[in-house]
Motif scaffolding. Sequence first.
Motif, mmCIF file in Angstrom:
data_model
loop_
_atom_site.group_PDB
_atom_site.id
_atom_site.type_symbol
_atom_site.label_atom_id
_atom_site.label_comp_id
_atom_site.label_asym_id
_atom_site.label_seq_id
_atom_site.Cartn_x
_atom_site.Cartn_y
_atom_site.Cartn_z
ATOM 1 N N SER A 40 9.714 -115.751 -42.660
ATOM 2 C CA SER A 40 8.396 -115.843 -42.029
ATOM 3 C C SER A 40 8.070 -117.238 -41.529
ATOM 4 O O SER A 40 7.160 -117.415 -40.718
ATOM 5 C CB SER A 40 7.316 -115.415 -43.029
ATOM 6 O OG SER A 40 7.242 -116.354 -44.102
ATOM 7 N N SER A 45 10.045 -118.331 -47.893
ATOM 8 C CA SER A 45 11.157 -117.820 -47.088
ATOM 9 C C SER A 45 12.061 -118.950 -46.618
ATOM 10 O O SER A 45 13.252 -118.741 -46.364
ATOM 11 C CB SER A 45 10.636 -117.014 -45.891
ATOM 12 O OG SER A 45 9.929 -117.821 -44.981
ATOM 13 N N HIS A 72 13.171 -111.769 -38.534
ATOM 14 C CA HIS A 72 11.820 -112.329 -38.415
ATOM 15 C C HIS A 72 10.952 -111.362 -37.628
ATOM 16 O O HIS A 72 11.371 -110.843 -36.587
ATOM 17 C CB HIS A 72 11.840 -113.680 -37.709
ATOM 18 C CG HIS A 72 10.475 -114.223 -37.417
ATOM 19 N ND1 HIS A 72 9.623 -114.653 -38.402
ATOM 20 C CD2 HIS A 72 9.806 -114.369 -36.244
ATOM 21 C CE1 HIS A 72 8.489 -115.069 -37.853
ATOM 22 N NE2 HIS A 72 8.565 -114.896 -36.543
ATOM 23 N N GLU A 79 0.000 -114.545 -32.941
ATOM 24 C CA GLU A 79 0.451 -115.444 -34.012
ATOM 25 C C GLU A 79 -0.068 -116.849 -33.741
ATOM 26 O O GLU A 79 -0.179 -117.272 -32.580
ATOM 27 C CB GLU A 79 1.977 -115.452 -34.050
ATOM 28 C CG GLU A 79 2.592 -116.327 -35.144
ATOM 29 C CD GLU A 79 2.532 -115.674 -36.508
ATOM 30 O OE1 GLU A 79 1.551 -115.942 -37.216
ATOM 31 O OE2 GLU A 79 3.451 -114.922 -36.850
ATOM 32 N N LYS A 143 4.320 -105.769 -38.160
ATOM 33 C CA LYS A 143 5.359 -106.395 -38.983
ATOM 34 C C LYS A 143 6.270 -105.384 -39.667
ATOM 35 O O LYS A 143 7.478 -105.360 -39.431
ATOM 36 C CB LYS A 143 4.714 -107.312 -40.038
ATOM 37 C CG LYS A 143 4.098 -108.566 -39.461
ATOM 38 C CD LYS A 143 3.619 -109.503 -40.569
ATOM 39 C CE LYS A 143 3.078 -110.816 -39.995
ATOM 40 N NZ LYS A 143 2.659 -111.754 -41.054
ATOM 41 N N SER A 147 10.000 -104.373 -38.305
ATOM 42 C CA SER A 147 11.047 -104.942 -39.155
ATOM 43 C C SER A 147 11.970 -103.853 -39.689
ATOM 44 O O SER A 147 13.196 -104.025 -39.729
ATOM 45 C CB SER A 147 10.428 -105.719 -40.321
ATOM 46 O OG SER A 147 9.724 -106.846 -39.865
ATOM 47 N N THR A 170 13.617 -110.836 -49.896
ATOM 48 C CA THR A 170 12.352 -111.460 -49.524
ATOM 49 C C THR A 170 12.038 -112.578 -50.511
ATOM 50 O O THR A 170 12.638 -112.658 -51.587
ATOM 51 C CB THR A 170 11.194 -110.429 -49.542
ATOM 52 O OG1 THR A 170 10.976 -109.999 -50.889
ATOM 53 C CG2 THR A 170 11.505 -109.226 -48.668
ATOM 54 N N SER A 265 -0.778 -113.590 -45.918
ATOM 55 C CA SER A 265 -0.268 -114.764 -45.223
ATOM 56 C C SER A 265 -1.232 -115.937 -45.388
ATOM 57 O O SER A 265 -2.446 -115.772 -45.346
ATOM 58 C CB SER A 265 -0.087 -114.467 -43.727
ATOM 59 O OG SER A 265 0.222 -115.647 -43.016
#
Length: 571
Positions: A40, A45, A72, A79, A143, A147, A170, A265
């Motif tokens: 991330s 990460s 990613h 973002e 996400k 992913s 992760t 996050s």
Amino acid sequence: MHTLATVSLQALRAQTPEAQALQAMTAALRAGHPLAVAYSGGKDSSVLANLALAAACQVLAEGGRAVLAVTHADVGAVENPEIRALVRGELACMRRFAAAKGLDLRVRIARPALSESFAVRVIGGRALPAFPDSRRDCTSSWKREPSERELRRLARDLVREGWREPVLMTGVRRDESTVRAGSIARRGETAGCLWQDQEGRLRLSPLLDWTVDDVWSYLGLCRQGAIEAYSSFDEVLRVYQDAGGSSCVVVADAEMERHAKPCASRFGCWACTAVREDRSLRQMIDSDPARYGYLRPLAALRDFIAHSQYDWNRRQFIGRTIRNGFITIAADTYAPSMLAELLRYALSAQKATGIEIVSAAQLIAIDVRWSLYALAEPFAALRIWREVEQGASWTPPSLAPVPKTEVPRYGLIHVGGDWDDEIQSDLVVTGLRDTGWEMFSESCGPKLRTLRNGRTVMDIEGMGDIDEEAAWTFLDFEADRMLDDRPSFEDDWTAGYRTYLRYGLIEPGKGASRHIDSILRRSQWRQRHGLHGQQELAALRGRLTVRFERQGDLFEDAADVANPARGMAHA
């Protein structure tokens, strides 16, 4: 020859969380499993990625084989630009490090579908943003689901090459929160050996028992050169410091943890409205206005969206579904006027900052949707785009948060059992049809086919997302002609959708013809009955077949929101 200090350091590190993580990773690699790192750009990460590279180097040094993948989730223009730049830079560092070491590194970027992007989803009118008291499915759409699609592709590619199933890793840690620890326990995660998730994938959680101090200590040793690393991690530390408002990165991280986004996050998206206030973005701007001042238009747009959540005058009130012959008149998604307002603000911010908020493909997709649902005249989104390109600019107003009130629900309008009930003539063609284009079926026009429900539609299914290059070609060579030929489209707002079909920019997806046909018929019905585009609430009130209880109170409340002075006088 090793010095005493070096030997002592190596002995100490042999008992550390680092050594335990490396042992678990190298065991998986020696067994023929590629490692897949979910990256991330954050501290955890970053540690995970460096450990995985170190483990791959160790296995290669032993004469073995190793494949390492880094995945990613790029959520796109929403973002935080600083995080996007950080990720790009760190991924480039990983590639250079792997090339120098002779490592087989696969970098895979997962992106959401065009229809799920912020621009198309919100400005296109498909759904509201994720608010604090509403569903927060953006994490899944932007996400998790992209992913998982990318991981499935990666697994298929690696298995075809003869590798065993990849192991997904992760940077999850048990001490991040009580909720996180509970989720870890329910999944049966372990740090030292492989485990299997609900989807049946092999997983490894090497940082599970690490503390936050372990993480920062490891990154500190990397910065000092005591641990070989793909990066100095200077940019990682800078972003944490500036977003947390402290020169001490540990203090900054702890402060950010207190205000972490619902997606967990520290930074999140600049457009995130799932929180009342985006402290990390504002703190970043305040910490260094010279460096981060360019983010102000993004913060202003975010605040406008967040603070206007309960401004019901910015909502669409005309229902989209027939139930027992009626549609509901109640506050729903954004009104066409609000969508146009958001597009003006987004494109103006895009031009001011140089940050692409709405791509060419997304702009076309917005225009397609506005036409498909008869929310605006054909090419209304392109008109706004051209105005901004020619120098027009709009800034979101600074609003105090509108107080929360109940969702206004006014009543029902009778429409019949289907959108074509009142049409008696077979000569009237509705839905996914284009009689002018169909005349050329022997050359460039579409063929027809019959759906299971008996409807006849054009046979044009196939294409997926709009191509960016094709979108720019249309904007460069066709947009002006479409905009200047406005009178030919005034009778049918869905003509814009059909124009994009003719140009091959869009096609219904496989199996979607029935759905598109139904939407077009609904939009055309709305036009015939004056329920398309922006409709005034007072006019809708006069057309209600069934009124809900307390109707007078509801209308008084709506009028007070629209005119605060009137509300004060009424009180």
